[in-house]
Design an enzyme around this catalytic site. Structure first.
Site, PDB file in Angstrom:
ATOM      1  N   ASP A   9       0.862  -0.989  -0.086  1.00  0.00           N
ATOM      2  CA  ASP A   9      -0.121   0.172   0.159  1.00  0.00           C
ATOM      3  C   ASP A   9       0.998   1.315  -0.020  1.00  0.00           C
ATOM      4  O   ASP A   9       1.538   1.531   0.804  1.00  0.00           O
ATOM      5  CB  ASP A   9      -0.879  -0.018   1.196  1.00  0.00           C
ATOM      6  CG  ASP A   9      -1.940   1.044   1.308  1.00  0.00           C
ATOM      7  OD1 ASP A   9      -1.666   2.323   0.454  1.00  0.00           O
ATOM      8  OD2 ASP A   9      -3.032   0.825   1.849  1.00  0.00           O
ATOM      9  N   VAL A  13       0.859   3.814   6.308  1.00  0.00           N
ATOM     10  CA  VAL A  13      -0.189   4.123   7.401  1.00  0.00           C
ATOM     11  C   VAL A  13      -1.175   5.150   7.115  1.00  0.00           C
ATOM     12  O   VAL A  13      -0.747   6.280   6.920  1.00  0.00           O
ATOM     13  CB  VAL A  13       0.362   4.276   8.877  1.00  0.00           C
ATOM     14  CG1 VAL A  13      -0.508   4.497   9.757  1.00  0.00           C
ATOM     15  CG2 VAL A  13       1.391   3.134   9.212  1.00  0.00           C
ATOM     16  N   HIS A  14      -2.397   4.717   6.773  1.00  0.00           N
ATOM     17  CA  HIS A  14      -3.615   5.695   6.455  1.00  0.00           C
ATOM     18  C   HIS A  14      -4.900   5.065   7.210  1.00  0.00           C
ATOM     19  O   HIS A  14      -4.888   3.908   7.571  1.00  0.00           O
ATOM     20  CB  HIS A  14      -3.527   5.977   5.115  1.00  0.00           C
ATOM     21  CG  HIS A  14      -3.801   5.137   4.412  1.00  0.00           C
ATOM     22  ND1 HIS A  14      -5.157   4.954   3.561  1.00  0.00           N
ATOM     23  CD2 HIS A  14      -3.265   3.911   3.841  1.00  0.00           C
ATOM     24  CE1 HIS A  14      -5.065   3.939   2.681  1.00  0.00           C
ATOM     25  NE2 HIS A  14      -4.006   3.235   2.815  1.00  0.00           N
ATOM     26  N   GLY A  15      -6.021   5.940   6.729  1.00  0.00           N
ATOM     27  CA  GLY A  15      -7.335   5.636   7.348  1.00  0.00           C
ATOM     28  C   GLY A  15      -7.679   4.107   6.932  1.00  0.00           C
ATOM     29  O   GLY A  15      -8.136   3.376   7.659  1.00  0.00           O
ATOM     30  N   VAL A  18      -5.584   1.414   9.059  1.00  0.00           N
ATOM     31  CA  VAL A  18      -5.757   1.627  10.716  1.00  0.00           C
ATOM     32  C   VAL A  18      -7.105   1.477  10.880  1.00  0.00           C
ATOM     33  O   VAL A  18      -7.359   0.606  12.136  1.00  0.00           O
ATOM     34  CB  VAL A  18      -5.220   3.101  11.213  1.00  0.00           C
ATOM     35  CG1 VAL A  18      -5.577   3.169  12.792  1.00  0.00           C
ATOM     36  CG2 VAL A  18      -3.646   3.201  10.950  1.00  0.00           C
TER      37      VAL A  18
END
Lengths: 162, 140
Positions: A9, A13-15, A18
Protein backbone atom coordinates in the site's frame (compact mmCIF):
# COMPACT_ATOMS: atom_id res chain seq x y z
CA UNK A 1 -1.09 -16.51 11.76
CA UNK A 2 -0.19 -13.50 13.93
CA UNK A 3 0.57 -11.38 10.89
CA UNK A 4 -2.88 -11.47 9.36
CA UNK A 5 -2.07 -9.44 6.27
CA UNK A 6 1.04 -8.75 4.22
CA UNK A 7 -0.08 -5.62 2.39
CA UNK A 8 1.37 -3.51 -0.43
CA UNK A 9 0.00 0.00 0.00
CA UNK A 10 1.83 3.09 -1.21
CA UNK A 11 0.17 5.28 1.43
CA UNK A 12 1.54 3.03 4.17
CA UNK A 13 -0.20 3.98 7.44
CA UNK A 14 -3.51 5.66 6.63
CA UNK A 15 -7.22 5.48 7.35
CA UNK A 16 -7.94 2.39 5.28
CA UNK A 17 -5.23 0.45 7.10
CA UNK A 18 -5.69 1.69 10.66
CA UNK A 19 -9.47 1.93 10.70
CA UNK A 20 -10.61 -0.15 7.71
CA UNK A 21 -8.48 -3.21 8.48
CA UNK A 22 -7.32 -2.43 12.00
CA UNK A 23 -10.69 -2.63 13.66
CA UNK A 24 -12.14 -5.82 12.11
CA UNK A 25 -8.83 -7.65 12.40
CA UNK A 26 -8.33 -6.33 15.96
CA UNK A 27 -4.76 -5.49 15.14
CA UNK A 28 -2.30 -5.21 17.99
CA UNK A 29 0.62 -4.13 15.84
CA UNK A 30 1.70 -2.86 12.44
CA UNK A 31 5.11 -3.58 10.94
CA UNK A 32 6.06 -0.88 8.43
CA UNK A 33 8.87 -2.09 6.19
CA UNK A 34 10.55 0.70 4.26
CA UNK A 35 14.26 1.43 4.10
CA UNK A 36 13.76 5.21 3.87
CA UNK A 37 11.30 5.41 6.75
CA UNK A 38 13.45 3.12 8.86
CA UNK A 39 16.30 5.62 8.45
CA UNK A 40 14.27 8.72 9.39
CA UNK A 41 13.13 9.49 12.94
CA UNK A 42 10.95 12.28 11.58
CA UNK A 43 9.09 10.01 9.15
CA UNK A 44 8.63 7.43 11.88
CA UNK A 45 7.11 10.02 14.19
CA UNK A 46 4.80 11.11 11.38
CA UNK A 47 3.47 7.59 10.85
CA UNK A 48 3.41 6.82 14.57
CA UNK A 49 1.02 9.72 15.03
CA UNK A 50 -1.41 8.01 12.67
CA UNK A 51 -1.68 4.90 14.81
CA UNK A 52 -3.98 4.76 17.85
CA UNK A 53 -2.24 4.34 21.21
CA UNK A 54 -3.49 0.78 21.68
CA UNK A 55 -1.78 -0.28 18.45
CA UNK A 56 1.98 -0.75 18.31
CA UNK A 57 3.88 0.26 15.20
CA UNK A 58 7.35 -1.07 14.41
CA UNK A 59 9.62 0.31 11.72
CA UNK A 60 11.93 -2.02 9.86
CA UNK A 61 14.27 -1.96 6.90
CA UNK A 62 14.04 -4.96 4.59
CA UNK A 63 17.09 -6.48 6.24
CA UNK A 64 15.90 -5.98 9.82
CA UNK A 65 12.38 -7.15 8.92
CA UNK A 66 13.78 -10.44 7.68
CA UNK A 67 15.70 -10.81 10.94
CA UNK A 68 12.59 -10.21 13.06
CA UNK A 69 9.82 -11.74 10.97
CA UNK A 70 9.76 -15.00 12.91
CA UNK A 71 9.40 -13.05 16.17
CA UNK A 72 6.45 -11.12 14.78
CA UNK A 73 4.85 -14.35 13.58
CA UNK A 74 5.28 -15.82 17.06
CA UNK A 75 3.46 -12.98 18.82
CA UNK A 76 0.14 -13.68 20.50
CA UNK A 77 -1.58 -10.60 19.11
CA UNK A 78 -2.48 -9.91 15.51
CA UNK A 79 -0.42 -7.82 13.13
CA UNK A 80 -0.32 -6.33 9.67
CA UNK A 81 2.86 -5.86 7.66
CA UNK A 82 3.03 -2.98 5.20
CA UNK A 83 5.30 -2.18 2.29
CA UNK A 84 4.90 0.79 -0.05
CA UNK A 85 5.79 -1.09 -3.22
CA UNK A 86 5.93 -4.46 -4.93
CA UNK A 87 9.72 -4.56 -4.94
CA UNK A 88 9.99 -4.36 -1.14
CA UNK A 89 7.45 -7.14 -0.71
CA UNK A 90 9.27 -9.24 -3.32
CA UNK A 91 12.48 -8.94 -1.29
CA UNK A 92 10.68 -10.04 1.86
CA UNK A 93 9.11 -13.05 0.14
CA UNK A 94 12.43 -14.09 -1.36
CA UNK A 95 14.10 -13.79 2.04
CA UNK A 96 11.55 -15.65 4.10
CA UNK A 97 9.40 -18.77 3.89
CA UNK A 98 6.88 -17.33 6.36
CA UNK A 99 4.90 -15.27 3.85
CA UNK A 100 2.17 -17.25 2.11
CA UNK A 101 -0.18 -14.56 0.88
CA UNK A 102 0.20 -10.97 -0.29
CA UNK A 103 -2.52 -8.33 -0.43
CA UNK A 104 -2.44 -5.61 -3.09
CA UNK A 105 -4.09 -2.78 -1.18
CA UNK A 106 -3.10 0.36 -3.02
CA UNK A 107 -0.66 0.88 -5.88
CA UNK A 108 -1.71 4.17 -7.43
CA UNK A 109 -1.12 5.82 -10.77
CA UNK A 110 2.34 6.90 -11.80
CA UNK A 111 3.86 7.38 -15.23
CA UNK A 112 4.69 3.97 -16.70
CA UNK A 113 1.98 2.14 -14.79
CA UNK A 114 -1.18 0.76 -16.42
CA UNK A 115 -4.58 0.72 -14.74
CA UNK A 116 -5.62 -2.72 -13.52
CA UNK A 117 -8.16 -1.91 -10.85
CA UNK A 118 -9.41 1.39 -9.42
CA UNK A 119 -6.68 1.21 -6.79
CA UNK A 120 -4.08 -0.90 -8.59
CA UNK A 121 -1.83 0.43 -11.34
CA UNK A 122 1.17 -1.65 -12.35
CA UNK A 123 4.34 -1.20 -14.37
CA UNK A 124 5.53 -4.15 -16.47
CA UNK A 125 8.33 -4.97 -14.00
CA UNK A 126 5.84 -4.95 -11.13
CA UNK A 127 3.60 -7.36 -13.02
CA UNK A 128 6.57 -9.65 -13.61
CA UNK A 129 7.46 -9.53 -9.92
CA UNK A 130 3.91 -10.37 -8.87
CA UNK A 131 3.78 -13.28 -11.33
CA UNK A 132 7.05 -14.51 -9.89
CA UNK A 133 5.54 -14.42 -6.39
CA UNK A 134 2.56 -16.43 -7.62
CA UNK A 135 4.91 -18.93 -9.27
CA UNK A 136 6.50 -19.47 -5.85
CA UNK A 137 3.10 -20.45 -4.46
CA UNK A 138 2.27 -17.11 -2.86
CA UNK A 139 -1.43 -16.28 -3.04
CA UNK A 140 -1.61 -12.75 -4.43
CA UNK A 141 -4.96 -10.97 -4.33
CA UNK A 142 -6.12 -7.39 -4.55
CA UNK A 143 -8.50 -6.09 -1.90
CA UNK A 144 -8.56 -2.50 -0.70
CA UNK A 145 -10.97 -2.88 2.23
CA UNK A 146 -12.22 -5.91 4.20
CA UNK A 147 -15.73 -5.65 2.78
CA UNK A 148 -14.53 -5.90 -0.80
CA UNK A 149 -14.27 -9.19 -2.67
CA UNK A 150 -10.65 -10.29 -3.14
CA UNK A 151 -9.55 -10.21 -6.79
CA UNK A 152 -7.12 -12.90 -7.91
CA UNK A 153 -3.83 -11.87 -9.50
CA UNK A 154 -4.94 -13.39 -12.80
CA UNK A 155 -8.01 -11.18 -12.83
CA UNK A 156 -6.02 -8.14 -11.71
CA UNK A 157 -3.59 -8.57 -14.59
CA UNK A 158 -6.51 -9.03 -16.96
CA UNK A 159 -7.90 -5.70 -15.76
CA UNK A 160 -11.00 -7.40 -14.42
CA UNK A 161 -13.94 -5.18 -13.55
CA UNK A 162 -14.40 -4.89 -9.79
CA UNK B 1 -27.89 36.48 0.31
CA UNK B 2 -25.28 35.44 -2.25
CA UNK B 3 -21.69 35.39 -1.13
CA UNK B 4 -20.71 38.10 -3.61
CA UNK B 5 -22.80 40.58 -1.59
CA UNK B 6 -21.04 39.74 1.70
CA UNK B 7 -18.46 42.07 3.18
CA UNK B 8 -14.89 40.98 2.39
CA UNK B 9 -13.63 38.64 5.09
CA UNK B 10 -10.30 39.32 6.69
CA UNK B 11 -8.41 36.31 7.89
CA UNK B 12 -6.53 33.23 6.77
CA UNK B 13 -7.70 30.85 4.09
CA UNK B 14 -7.48 27.10 4.27
CA UNK B 15 -7.31 23.86 2.39
CA UNK B 16 -9.66 21.06 3.40
CA UNK B 17 -8.17 17.67 2.54
CA UNK B 18 -9.90 14.36 3.02
CA UNK B 19 -11.08 11.02 1.77
CA UNK B 20 -13.39 10.66 -1.22
CA UNK B 21 -15.76 13.59 -1.60
CA UNK B 22 -15.43 14.76 2.01
CA UNK B 23 -13.84 18.14 1.23
CA UNK B 24 -16.13 19.07 -1.63
CA UNK B 25 -19.15 18.06 0.42
CA UNK B 26 -18.31 19.96 3.56
CA UNK B 27 -17.21 23.05 1.63
CA UNK B 28 -20.52 23.03 -0.25
CA UNK B 29 -22.26 22.92 3.13
CA UNK B 30 -20.20 25.90 4.35
CA UNK B 31 -21.20 27.82 1.22
CA UNK B 32 -24.86 26.91 1.63
CA UNK B 33 -24.99 28.03 5.26
CA UNK B 34 -22.66 30.99 5.27
CA UNK B 35 -21.79 31.98 1.73
CA UNK B 36 -18.11 31.71 2.73
CA UNK B 37 -17.12 28.62 0.81
CA UNK B 38 -14.42 30.60 -0.97
CA UNK B 39 -12.37 30.60 2.22
CA UNK B 40 -11.59 26.95 1.50
CA UNK B 41 -10.11 24.93 -1.29
CA UNK B 42 -10.91 21.23 -1.29
CA UNK B 43 -8.59 18.33 -1.99
CA UNK B 44 -9.41 14.62 -2.25
CA UNK B 45 -6.80 11.93 -1.77
CA UNK B 46 -8.66 9.64 -4.18
CA UNK B 47 -6.30 7.84 -6.52
CA UNK B 48 -3.17 9.49 -5.13
CA UNK B 49 -0.19 7.75 -3.60
CA UNK B 50 1.68 9.52 -0.82
CA UNK B 51 4.10 11.34 -3.16
CA UNK B 52 1.29 12.54 -5.41
CA UNK B 53 -0.76 13.61 -2.41
CA UNK B 54 2.20 15.57 -1.01
CA UNK B 55 2.54 17.38 -4.34
CA UNK B 56 -1.18 18.06 -4.71
CA UNK B 57 -1.42 19.47 -1.19
CA UNK B 58 1.65 21.65 -1.71
CA UNK B 59 0.12 23.02 -4.91
CA UNK B 60 -3.27 23.60 -3.28
CA UNK B 61 -1.79 25.46 -0.31
CA UNK B 62 0.32 27.67 -2.58
CA UNK B 63 -2.42 28.38 -5.11
CA UNK B 64 -4.98 29.23 -2.43
CA UNK B 65 -2.45 31.06 -0.25
CA UNK B 66 -3.72 28.89 2.59
CA UNK B 67 -2.35 29.18 6.12
CA UNK B 68 -4.29 26.27 7.58
CA UNK B 69 -4.94 22.70 6.42
CA UNK B 70 -8.01 20.96 7.79
CA UNK B 71 -8.05 17.17 7.44
CA UNK B 72 -10.67 14.52 8.18
CA UNK B 73 -9.01 11.55 9.90
CA UNK B 74 -6.14 12.13 12.32
CA UNK B 75 -4.73 8.80 11.14
CA UNK B 76 -5.29 9.51 7.47
CA UNK B 77 -2.92 10.07 4.59
CA UNK B 78 -4.05 13.70 4.27
CA UNK B 79 -2.98 14.41 7.83
CA UNK B 80 0.39 12.81 7.21
CA UNK B 81 0.84 14.88 4.04
CA UNK B 82 -0.22 18.05 5.86
CA UNK B 83 2.19 17.49 8.72
CA UNK B 84 4.96 16.80 6.24
CA UNK B 85 4.17 20.09 4.48
CA UNK B 86 3.92 22.01 7.76
CA UNK B 87 7.46 20.96 8.52
CA UNK B 88 8.57 23.00 5.49
CA UNK B 89 6.15 25.91 5.96
CA UNK B 90 6.62 27.77 9.23
CA UNK B 91 3.26 29.09 10.33
CA UNK B 92 1.13 26.56 8.46
CA UNK B 93 -1.34 25.10 10.94
CA UNK B 94 -2.89 21.63 10.68
CA UNK B 95 -6.25 20.81 12.27
CA UNK B 96 -7.55 17.23 12.16
CA UNK B 97 -11.03 15.80 12.60
CA UNK B 98 -12.66 18.53 10.53
CA UNK B 99 -16.44 18.93 10.73
CA UNK B 100 -18.96 21.51 9.57
CA UNK B 101 -19.12 23.47 12.82
CA UNK B 102 -15.34 23.76 12.85
CA UNK B 103 -15.16 25.07 9.31
CA UNK B 104 -18.03 27.51 9.79
CA UNK B 105 -16.29 28.99 12.80
CA UNK B 106 -13.08 29.39 10.81
CA UNK B 107 -14.87 30.84 7.78
CA UNK B 108 -16.93 33.36 9.70
CA UNK B 109 -14.60 34.55 12.44
CA UNK B 110 -11.20 34.72 10.80
CA UNK B 111 -8.41 36.11 13.00
CA UNK B 112 -4.72 35.31 13.16
CA UNK B 113 -3.70 31.78 12.19
CA UNK B 114 -2.98 30.22 15.60
CA UNK B 115 -6.09 31.73 17.18
CA UNK B 116 -8.37 30.85 14.28
CA UNK B 117 -7.06 27.28 14.11
CA UNK B 118 -7.32 26.68 17.87
CA UNK B 119 -10.76 28.24 18.12
CA UNK B 120 -12.08 26.27 15.14
CA UNK B 121 -10.75 23.03 16.65
CA UNK B 122 -12.47 23.82 19.93
CA UNK B 123 -15.76 24.61 18.19
CA UNK B 124 -15.51 21.34 16.26
CA UNK B 125 -15.06 19.40 19.51
CA UNK B 126 -18.00 21.19 21.15
CA UNK B 127 -20.25 20.24 18.23
CA UNK B 128 -19.90 16.51 18.90
CA UNK B 129 -22.77 15.45 21.13
CA UNK B 130 -24.57 12.12 21.45
CA UNK B 131 -28.27 12.13 22.25
CA UNK B 132 -29.58 8.80 23.49
CA UNK B 133 -33.31 8.08 23.72
CA UNK B 134 -32.82 5.74 26.68
CA UNK B 135 -31.61 8.67 28.76
CA UNK B 136 -34.49 10.98 27.92
CA UNK B 137 -32.87 12.64 24.93
CA UNK B 138 -30.25 14.39 27.02
CA UNK B 139 -26.80 15.11 25.69
CA UNK B 140 -23.99 12.77 26.76
Amino acid sequence: MPIELYRIDDRLVHGQVVVGWGQPLQLGFIVLVDDAVAASEWEQELYRMGVPPEMEVRFESVASALEHLAEYEARADRGLLLTADVETMRKLVEGSRLIRAVNLGGVHHRPGRAARLRYVFLAPEEERALRALADRGIVVTAQDVPGATPVSLARVLAGAPE
Amino acid sequence: MPSSAEAPREGPRAVVAGHGGFAAGVISAVELISGRGEVFRGLSNAGLDSAALDAALREAVAAHRARVVFTDLPAGSCTIAARRLAREHAGLAVVTGANLSMLLDFALKGGDVPTAARRAAERGREAIVAFTAAEGGGAH
